[in-house]
Write a protein that holds these residues in place. Structure first.
Motif, PDB file in Angstrom:
ATOM      1  N   CYS A  21       0.828  -1.211   0.000  1.00 39.52           N
ATOM      2  CA  CYS A  21       0.000   0.000   0.000  1.00 39.52           C
ATOM      3  C   CYS A  21       0.863   1.262   0.000  1.00 39.52           C
ATOM      4  O   CYS A  21       0.487   2.281  -0.594  1.00 39.52           O
ATOM      5  CB  CYS A  21      -0.918   0.013   1.222  1.00 39.52           C
ATOM      6  SG  CYS A  21      -2.258  -1.192   1.158  1.00 39.52           S
ATOM      7  N   ALA A  84      -9.508   6.474  -9.040  1.00 41.92           N
ATOM      8  CA  ALA A  84      -9.863   7.367  -7.938  1.00 41.92           C
ATOM      9  C   ALA A  84     -11.138   8.106  -8.302  1.00 41.92           C
ATOM     10  O   ALA A  84     -11.444   8.306  -9.483  1.00 41.92           O
ATOM     11  CB  ALA A  84      -8.746   8.369  -7.663  1.00 41.92           C
ATOM     12  N   HIS A  90      -5.329  12.159  -6.703  1.00 39.83           N
ATOM     13  CA  HIS A  90      -4.433  11.100  -6.219  1.00 39.83           C
ATOM     14  C   HIS A  90      -3.475  10.743  -7.337  1.00 39.83           C
ATOM     15  O   HIS A  90      -3.903  10.375  -8.437  1.00 39.83           O
ATOM     16  CB  HIS A  90      -5.228   9.869  -5.790  1.00 39.83           C
ATOM     17  CG  HIS A  90      -4.388   8.813  -5.117  1.00 39.83           C
ATOM     18  ND1 HIS A  90      -4.223   8.763  -3.754  1.00 39.83           N
ATOM     19  CD2 HIS A  90      -3.661   7.789  -5.620  1.00 39.83           C
ATOM     20  CE1 HIS A  90      -3.431   7.743  -3.443  1.00 39.83           C
ATOM     21  NE2 HIS A  90      -3.074   7.135  -4.567  1.00 39.83           N
ATOM     22  N   PHE A  92      -1.165   8.071  -8.509  1.00 39.90           N
ATOM     23  CA  PHE A  92      -0.869   6.678  -8.214  1.00 39.90           C
ATOM     24  C   PHE A  92       0.602   6.335  -8.421  1.00 39.90           C
ATOM     25  O   PHE A  92       1.041   5.266  -7.995  1.00 39.90           O
ATOM     26  CB  PHE A  92      -1.747   5.758  -9.067  1.00 39.90           C
ATOM     27  CG  PHE A  92      -3.155   5.622  -8.563  1.00 39.90           C
ATOM     28  CD1 PHE A  92      -3.481   4.667  -7.613  1.00 39.90           C
ATOM     29  CD2 PHE A  92      -4.152   6.462  -9.022  1.00 39.90           C
ATOM     30  CE1 PHE A  92      -4.771   4.543  -7.130  1.00 39.90           C
ATOM     31  CE2 PHE A  92      -5.455   6.345  -8.551  1.00 39.90           C
ATOM     32  CZ  PHE A  92      -5.767   5.377  -7.605  1.00 39.90           C
ATOM     33  N   ILE A  97      -1.529   4.362  -0.818  1.00 41.51           N
ATOM     34  CA  ILE A  97      -2.960   4.089  -0.654  1.00 41.51           C
ATOM     35  C   ILE A  97      -3.318   4.271   0.817  1.00 41.51           C
ATOM     36  O   ILE A  97      -2.646   3.733   1.710  1.00 41.51           O
ATOM     37  CB  ILE A  97      -3.299   2.655  -1.112  1.00 41.51           C
ATOM     38  CG1 ILE A  97      -2.893   2.450  -2.583  1.00 41.51           C
ATOM     39  CG2 ILE A  97      -4.779   2.369  -0.917  1.00 41.51           C
ATOM     40  CD1 ILE A  97      -3.581   3.369  -3.556  1.00 41.51           C
ATOM     41  N   ASP A  98      -4.354   5.022   1.091  1.00 40.28           N
ATOM     42  CA  ASP A  98      -4.788   5.337   2.459  1.00 40.28           C
ATOM     43  C   ASP A  98      -5.914   4.381   2.835  1.00 40.28           C
ATOM     44  O   ASP A  98      -7.015   4.458   2.273  1.00 40.28           O
ATOM     45  CB  ASP A  98      -5.255   6.793   2.519  1.00 40.28           C
ATOM     46  CG  ASP A  98      -5.613   7.242   3.924  1.00 40.28           C
ATOM     47  OD1 ASP A  98      -5.348   6.483   4.877  1.00 40.28           O
ATOM     48  OD2 ASP A  98      -6.170   8.343   4.059  1.00 40.28           O
ATOM     49  N   THR A  99      -5.671   3.474   3.782  1.00 40.27           N
ATOM     50  CA  THR A  99      -6.635   2.414   4.096  1.00 40.27           C
ATOM     51  C   THR A  99      -7.304   2.643   5.450  1.00 40.27           C
ATOM     52  O   THR A  99      -6.778   3.324   6.333  1.00 40.27           O
ATOM     53  CB  THR A  99      -5.944   1.042   4.103  1.00 40.27           C
ATOM     54  OG1 THR A  99      -5.020   0.971   5.200  1.00 40.27           O
ATOM     55  CG2 THR A  99      -5.189   0.806   2.797  1.00 40.27           C
ATOM     56  N   ALA A 108     -10.136   1.533   1.011  1.00 39.68           N
ATOM     57  CA  ALA A 108      -9.241   2.666   0.753  1.00 39.68           C
ATOM     58  C   ALA A 108     -10.089   3.929   0.656  1.00 39.68           C
ATOM     59  O   ALA A 108     -11.259   3.872   0.259  1.00 39.68           O
ATOM     60  CB  ALA A 108      -8.450   2.462  -0.533  1.00 39.68           C
ATOM     61  N   THR A 111     -10.039   5.681  -3.417  1.00 40.29           N
ATOM     62  CA  THR A 111      -9.258   5.062  -4.488  1.00 40.29           C
ATOM     63  C   THR A 111      -9.445   3.554  -4.451  1.00 40.29           C
ATOM     64  O   THR A 111     -10.008   3.002  -3.504  1.00 40.29           O
ATOM     65  CB  THR A 111      -7.745   5.351  -4.346  1.00 40.29           C
ATOM     66  OG1 THR A 111      -7.225   4.605  -3.233  1.00 40.29           O
ATOM     67  CG2 THR A 111      -7.465   6.827  -4.168  1.00 40.29           C
ATOM     68  N   THR A 112      -8.950   2.902  -5.501  1.00 41.17           N
ATOM     69  CA  THR A 112      -8.836   1.452  -5.432  1.00 41.17           C
ATOM     70  C   THR A 112      -7.916   1.078  -4.270  1.00 41.17           C
ATOM     71  O   THR A 112      -7.011   1.822  -3.895  1.00 41.17           O
ATOM     72  CB  THR A 112      -8.268   0.896  -6.743  1.00 41.17           C
ATOM     73  OG1 THR A 112      -7.290   1.804  -7.262  1.00 41.17           O
ATOM     74  CG2 THR A 112      -9.340   0.695  -7.783  1.00 41.17           C
ATOM     75  N   LEU A 113      -8.150  -0.106  -3.718  1.00 45.76           N
ATOM     76  CA  LEU A 113      -7.402  -0.580  -2.551  1.00 45.76           C
ATOM     77  C   LEU A 113      -6.121  -1.315  -2.958  1.00 45.76           C
ATOM     78  O   LEU A 113      -5.112  -1.241  -2.254  1.00 45.76           O
ATOM     79  CB  LEU A 113      -8.304  -1.495  -1.717  1.00 45.76           C
ATOM     80  CG  LEU A 113      -7.686  -2.238  -0.546  1.00 45.76           C
ATOM     81  CD1 LEU A 113      -7.163  -1.248   0.495  1.00 45.76           C
ATOM     82  CD2 LEU A 113      -8.733  -3.182   0.085  1.00 45.76           C
ATOM     83  N   GLY A 114      -6.173  -2.042  -4.077  1.00 45.66           N
ATOM     84  CA  GLY A 114      -5.010  -2.840  -4.466  1.00 45.66           C
ATOM     85  C   GLY A 114      -4.965  -4.194  -3.796  1.00 45.66           C
ATOM     86  O   GLY A 114      -3.943  -4.886  -3.850  1.00 45.66           O
TER      87      GLY A 114
END
Length: 484
Positions: A21, A84, A90, A92, A97-99, A108, A111-114
């Motif tokens: 992340c 996003a 954001h 990338f 990534i901010d969870t 997240a 955004t997408t979490l990954g």
């Protein structure tokens, strides 16, 4: 950042996911992560190498006394989908990534979490550092650019991997194991279309369609969700009676994500602007009614904007382009007869753009049958030939043919039933797992795919159920020990 992840269980897996992340890794930008993992392998005394394309392999010898056990390849991809929300800036390539955790799920912020496929990569790394685990020879294969082109798998070196049992850790459903997947290809359409200057009686307006859920263009293609490019074409068709002409267009960002938003600048007679604005509530209500229960956030908006510096498409060119996109295949094309409940063939109108008369489309065709991929791509060619566009097919990859009699599958099913007291569902997925490509390069390799419960992949709604990660980790460790 994301220190809270290390408080989750299983701690080794989440510690590695925190690293992922915090290390930007959109498709095509995996180099920093590869270097970091190589340094980590050196610290652990693990052998590592790359093939000519840059795919990374880490190796760990068998536990003493288990050198004769079958070699296992733990496989995942390093890159993630970069999506996003439009109102959330954001980068990338630079920003972590901010969870956060909510109600038993990891999310997240905007955004997408990954988790696709970061959790699979993290699990493989945690296995490699687990010195309490009894195992045969282990390899971790981390491929590049899966989300953008399958480039890593397509260019994977042959005669490189030693193991003949492959565990793909890129599935997204708890209690399921996958033994087959769709193949696919990118369909690229380009054209330079005729333009003319805005007339004195024309003004520029900005038409927006926003608020859709988006999602994975394979897994979510049959969920009834809207495709912003498809839907905005319907609106544009309606506005043609007001002599609207396209100036520019932008819809979707990735060919494997359902487009959530689309925007068009139009040249419109000044005395037709109010009529266009009055039509939008009816058009919006009609589309929202059709999507009710599946995609409830659709919104249409129209606003006056400054006159653009460029020109608009001619009236005929604008009509032809909108008609072609309106008629283009989109969504589920056919359901499978041999695998009930599974989409056989589909298409996603993923990315559409128009600027200064230059039109570009990138669609992703998927099918369990390679012949159907070829046929649907040819239909695109036939359609867009009519407007003088050039169509090409790129990044084609084969499907993964199911082997329901696989001994590896039998071992997994027995283990799943013993540990969880329930048989796993054996599935074929309408998505492009790398197994089909890897199987073509290593035809003697036996494969299965499994993973934790992930929802909303390829969209900012992506999330993973924490309990399913613990279950996934336990199954993975137990299977490795069982195979040893």
């Amino acid at each position: 950042m994301n220190a809270h992840l290390e408080q989750l269980s299983p701690q080794p897996l989440w510690r590695h996911f925190r690293t992922l992340c915090n290390t930007p890794r959109p498709s095509g930008h995996e180099a920093a992560l590869v270097a970091l993992l190589e340094a980590w392998a050196d610290q652990r005394g693990l052998a590592h190498d790359r093939d000519a394309y840059g795919n990374l392999r880490l190796r760990k010898p068998a536990s003493p006394g288990h050198e004769g056990a079958p070699g296992i390849v733990l496989q995942g991809h390093l890159d993630m989908v970069a999506q996003a929300n439009a109102d959330h800036p954001h980068d990338f390539t630079r920003d972590p990534i901010d969870t956060f955790v909510e109600d038993g799920w990891l999310h997240a912020r905007h955004t997408t979490l990954g988790a696709d496929n970061g959790l699979g990569v993290a699990a493989a790394l945690a296995v490699l550092e687990d010195d309490t685990l009894t195992h045969g020879p282990l390899e971790a294969l981390f491929t590049l650019e899966e989300e953008s082109s399958m480039g890593g798998a397509l260019n994977l070196a042959e005669d490189w991997l030693d193991g003949r049992l492959l565990l793909n850790l890129d599935s997204e459903d708890r209690g399921q194991v996958y033994i087959g997947c769709a193949g696919g290809a990118d369909v690229m359409v380009d054209a330079q279309l005729p333009t003319s200057a805005l007339r004195d009686e024309e003004v520029a307006v900005r038409l927006s369609l926003t608020g859709l859920r988006g999602g994975h263009s394979g897994i979510d293609i049959d969920k009834g969700r809207g495709n912003a490019n498809r839907l905005l074409m319907r609106v544009l068709r309606d506005l043609e009676s007001l002599d609207a002409r396209l100036v520019d267009y932008r819809g979707g960002t990735l060919r494997n994500a359902l487009p959530r938003e689309a925007f068009a600048t139009l040249a419109l007679p000044v005395d037709a602007v109010e009529a266009a604005r009055e039509r939008l509530p009816t058009l919006e209500a009609r589309l929202r009614d059709e999507l009710a229960g599946a995609d409830d956030g659709l919104a249409l908006a129209l606003e006056r904007v400054s006159a653009p510096e460029g020109e608009a498409l001619t009236r005929d060119a604008s009509r032809l382009l909108v008609a072609a996109l309106h008629a283009a295949p989109c969504g589920v094309e056919r359901m499978s007869v041999t695998v009930p409940g599974v989409v056989e063939t589909s298409n996603n109108l993923g990315v559409v753009s128009l600027e200064a008369g230059r039109f570009h489309l990138c669609a992703l065709v998927r099918s369990l049958r390679d012949s159907a991929v070829e046929d649907l791509a040819d239909r695109f060619r036939a359609l867009f030939d009519l407007i003088g566009a050039r169509t090409r097919v790129e990044n084609a990859y084969p499907g993964w043919t199911p082997d329901p009699d696989s001994p590896l599958l039998a071992r997994f099913r027995a283990l799943h039933a013993a540990r969880l007291d329930v048989d796993p569902q054996v599935k074929v997925i309408h998505a492009g797992l790398e197994c089909g490509i890897l199987g073509a390069k290593y035809p003697d390799m036996s494969m299965i795919s499994f993973g934790p419960l992930i929802r909303g992949a390829h969209s900012p709604d992506e999330r993973v159920e924490l309990a399913s990660v613990e279950e996934f980790w336990g199954l993975l460790r137990a299977l490795i020990e069982d195979l040893a």
